[in-house]
Motif scaffolding. Structure first.
Motif, PDB file in Angstrom:
ATOM      1  N   ILE A  66      -7.729 -31.194   5.144  1.00 15.20           N
ATOM      2  CA  ILE A  66      -7.497 -29.754   5.210  1.00 15.20           C
ATOM      3  C   ILE A  66      -6.754 -29.360   3.924  1.00 15.20           C
ATOM      4  O   ILE A  66      -5.688 -29.899   3.635  1.00 15.20           O
ATOM      5  N   ALA A  67      -7.333 -28.448   3.155  1.00 12.92           N
ATOM      6  CA  ALA A  67      -6.749 -28.038   1.873  1.00 12.92           C
ATOM      7  C   ALA A  67      -5.398 -27.370   2.089  1.00 12.92           C
ATOM      8  O   ALA A  67      -5.197 -26.723   3.110  1.00 12.92           O
ATOM      9  N   PRO A  68      -4.480 -27.509   1.173  1.00  9.49           N
ATOM     10  CA  PRO A  68      -4.572 -28.220  -0.097  1.00  9.49           C
ATOM     11  C   PRO A  68      -4.360 -29.721   0.081  1.00  9.49           C
ATOM     12  O   PRO A  68      -3.655 -30.166   0.976  1.00  9.49           O
ATOM     13  N   VAL A  69      -4.996 -30.479  -0.804  1.00 10.71           N
ATOM     14  CA  VAL A  69      -4.939 -31.938  -0.776  1.00 10.71           C
ATOM     15  C   VAL A  69      -4.175 -32.412  -2.014  1.00 10.71           C
ATOM     16  O   VAL A  69      -4.362 -31.868  -3.099  1.00 10.71           O
ATOM     17  N   ALA A  70      -3.326 -33.420  -1.835  1.00 13.05           N
ATOM     18  CA  ALA A  70      -2.588 -34.009  -2.954  1.00 13.05           C
ATOM     19  C   ALA A  70      -2.950 -35.483  -3.059  1.00 13.05           C
ATOM     20  O   ALA A  70      -3.020 -36.186  -2.049  1.00 13.05           O
ATOM     21  N   ILE A  71      -3.197 -35.926  -4.286  1.00 13.51           N
ATOM     22  CA  ILE A  71      -3.441 -37.346  -4.555  1.00 13.51           C
ATOM     23  C   ILE A  71      -2.336 -37.799  -5.507  1.00 13.51           C
ATOM     24  O   ILE A  71      -2.172 -37.229  -6.584  1.00 13.51           O
ATOM     25  N   ARG A  72      -1.567 -38.800  -5.083  1.00 11.61           N
ATOM     26  CA  ARG A  72      -0.479 -39.333  -5.902  1.00 11.61           C
ATOM     27  C   ARG A  72      -0.755 -40.800  -6.195  1.00 11.61           C
ATOM     28  O   ARG A  72      -1.071 -41.569  -5.295  1.00 11.61           O
ATOM     29  N   TRP A  73      -0.636 -41.181  -7.462  1.00  8.29           N
ATOM     30  CA  TRP A  73      -0.865 -42.554  -7.903  1.00  8.29           C
ATOM     31  C   TRP A  73       0.464 -43.215  -8.241  1.00  8.29           C
ATOM     32  O   TRP A  73       1.322 -42.617  -8.894  1.00  8.29           O
ATOM     33  N   PHE A  74       0.607 -44.477  -7.817  1.00  8.00           N
ATOM     34  CA  PHE A  74       1.794 -45.271  -8.084  1.00  8.00           C
ATOM     35  C   PHE A  74       1.373 -46.589  -8.716  1.00  8.00           C
ATOM     36  O   PHE A  74       0.442 -47.246  -8.225  1.00  8.00           O
ATOM     37  N   VAL A  75       2.041 -46.977  -9.808  1.00  4.76           N
ATOM     38  CA  VAL A  75       1.784 -48.264 -10.454  1.00  4.76           C
ATOM     39  C   VAL A  75       3.098 -49.035 -10.454  1.00  4.76           C
ATOM     40  O   VAL A  75       4.114 -48.548 -10.968  1.00  4.76           O
ATOM     41  N   ASN A  76       3.079 -50.209  -9.841  1.00  2.00           N
ATOM     42  CA  ASN A  76       4.276 -51.051  -9.683  1.00  2.00           C
ATOM     43  C   ASN A  76       5.441 -50.267  -9.086  1.00  2.00           C
ATOM     44  O   ASN A  76       6.595 -50.404  -9.501  1.00  2.00           O
ATOM     45  N   GLY A  77       5.154 -49.422  -8.121  1.00  2.00           N
ATOM     46  CA  GLY A  77       6.175 -48.660  -7.396  1.00  2.00           C
ATOM     47  C   GLY A  77       6.577 -47.348  -8.037  1.00  2.00           C
ATOM     48  O   GLY A  77       7.282 -46.559  -7.426  1.00  2.00           O
ATOM     49  N   GLY A  78       6.157 -47.095  -9.273  1.00  2.00           N
ATOM     50  CA  GLY A  78       6.536 -45.859  -9.951  1.00  2.00           C
ATOM     51  C   GLY A  78       5.440 -44.810  -9.864  1.00  2.00           C
ATOM     52  O   GLY A  78       4.263 -45.103 -10.073  1.00  2.00           O
ATOM     53  N   TYR A  79       5.849 -43.585  -9.551  1.00  2.00           N
ATOM     54  CA  TYR A  79       4.907 -42.465  -9.477  1.00  2.00           C
ATOM     55  C   TYR A  79       4.478 -42.076 -10.885  1.00  2.00           C
ATOM     56  O   TYR A  79       5.316 -41.977 -11.797  1.00  2.00           O
ATOM     57  N   ILE A  80       3.176 -41.837 -11.092  1.00  2.00           N
ATOM     58  CA  ILE A  80       2.644 -41.464 -12.395  1.00  2.00           C
ATOM     59  C   ILE A  80       2.200 -39.998 -12.333  1.00  2.00           C
ATOM     60  O   ILE A  80       1.098 -39.691 -11.868  1.00  2.00           O
ATOM     61  N   PRO A  81       3.034 -39.049 -12.790  1.00  2.00           N
ATOM     62  CA  PRO A  81       2.698 -37.621 -12.700  1.00  2.00           C
ATOM     63  C   PRO A  81       1.424 -37.234 -13.462  1.00  2.00           C
ATOM     64  O   PRO A  81       0.740 -36.295 -13.076  1.00  2.00           O
ATOM     65  N   ALA A  82       1.082 -37.956 -14.525  1.00  2.00           N
ATOM     66  CA  ALA A  82      -0.118 -37.628 -15.306  1.00  2.00           C
ATOM     67  C   ALA A  82      -1.398 -37.797 -14.485  1.00  2.00           C
ATOM     68  O   ALA A  82      -2.425 -37.195 -14.805  1.00  2.00           O
ATOM     69  N   TYR A  83      -1.340 -38.592 -13.437  1.00  2.00           N
ATOM     70  CA  TYR A  83      -2.531 -38.840 -12.600  1.00  2.00           C
ATOM     71  C   TYR A  83      -2.553 -37.970 -11.349  1.00  2.00           C
ATOM     72  O   TYR A  83      -3.423 -38.132 -10.497  1.00  2.00           O
ATOM     73  N   HIS A  84      -1.608 -37.057 -11.211  1.00  2.04           N
ATOM     74  CA  HIS A  84      -1.485 -36.238  -9.996  1.00  2.04           C
ATOM     75  C   HIS A  84      -2.779 -35.468  -9.712  1.00  2.04           C
ATOM     76  O   HIS A  84      -3.331 -34.812 -10.596  1.00  2.04           O
ATOM     77  N   ASN A  85      -3.254 -35.571  -8.472  1.00  2.00           N
ATOM     78  CA  ASN A  85      -4.453 -34.887  -7.958  1.00  2.00           C
ATOM     79  C   ASN A  85      -5.751 -35.312  -8.629  1.00  2.00           C
ATOM     80  O   ASN A  85      -6.746 -34.597  -8.558  1.00  2.00           O
ATOM     81  N   LYS A  86      -5.783 -36.484  -9.238  1.00  4.19           N
ATOM     82  CA  LYS A  86      -7.018 -36.992  -9.838  1.00  4.19           C
ATOM     83  C   LYS A  86      -7.596 -38.072  -8.944  1.00  4.19           C
ATOM     84  O   LYS A  86      -6.888 -38.967  -8.490  1.00  4.19           O
ATOM     85  N   SER A  87      -8.897 -37.996  -8.704  1.00  7.50           N
ATOM     86  CA  SER A  87      -9.530 -39.017  -7.865  1.00  7.50           C
ATOM     87  C   SER A  87     -10.038 -40.187  -8.702  1.00  7.50           C
ATOM     88  O   SER A  87     -10.421 -41.220  -8.160  1.00  7.50           O
TER      89      SER A  87
END
Length: 126
Positions: A66-87
């Protein structure tokens, strides 16, 4: 011999509609029930991280959100804001090192699903 047809005047049609019994209020409630029951829940359809030379190409796909949808990417436990909402993302890496990669997908209802993998970075030429 010709046959002529006469149209019903709008006033007569309106009176006829007023005299017809209306649908009961419970009918609206009954029809709304099954539509709510068929709503899909957020599900992770697919997730993958393809190891290439010094890089991972990672993607996720989902359904029932159900919109809005958020996609959050984490590498080695750290959130990567540059990848926010990218599939689909490309993640640089150091050869022979194992990485912990997560993608967390959440929607407006508060539901969330997670893709998780721990690939080893490959060396070599791209």
């Amino acid at each position: 011999m010709r046959t002529s047809y006469r149209l019903v005047p709008p006033a007569v049609l309106a009176i006829g509609l007023l005299l017809c019994p209306a649908a009961p209020a419970s009918a609206a409630t009954t029809t709304a029930g099954p539509a709510t029951a068929t709503a899909m829940a957020l599900t992770l359809d697919e997730g993958s991280c393809e190891p290439l030379a010094r890089r991972f190409l990672c993607s996720v796909s989902y359904s029932g959100a159900i919109a809005p949808v958020a996609i959050r990417w984490f590498v080695n436990g750290g959130y990567i804001p540059a990848y926010h909402n990218k599939s689909f993302v490309g993640i640089g890496c150091q050869p022979t090192v194992r990485y912990d990669i997560r993608a967390v997908i959440s929607d407006a209802t508060g539901a969330s699903v997670e893709y998780h993998t721990t690939p080893v970075c490959r060396s070599g030429n791209p």
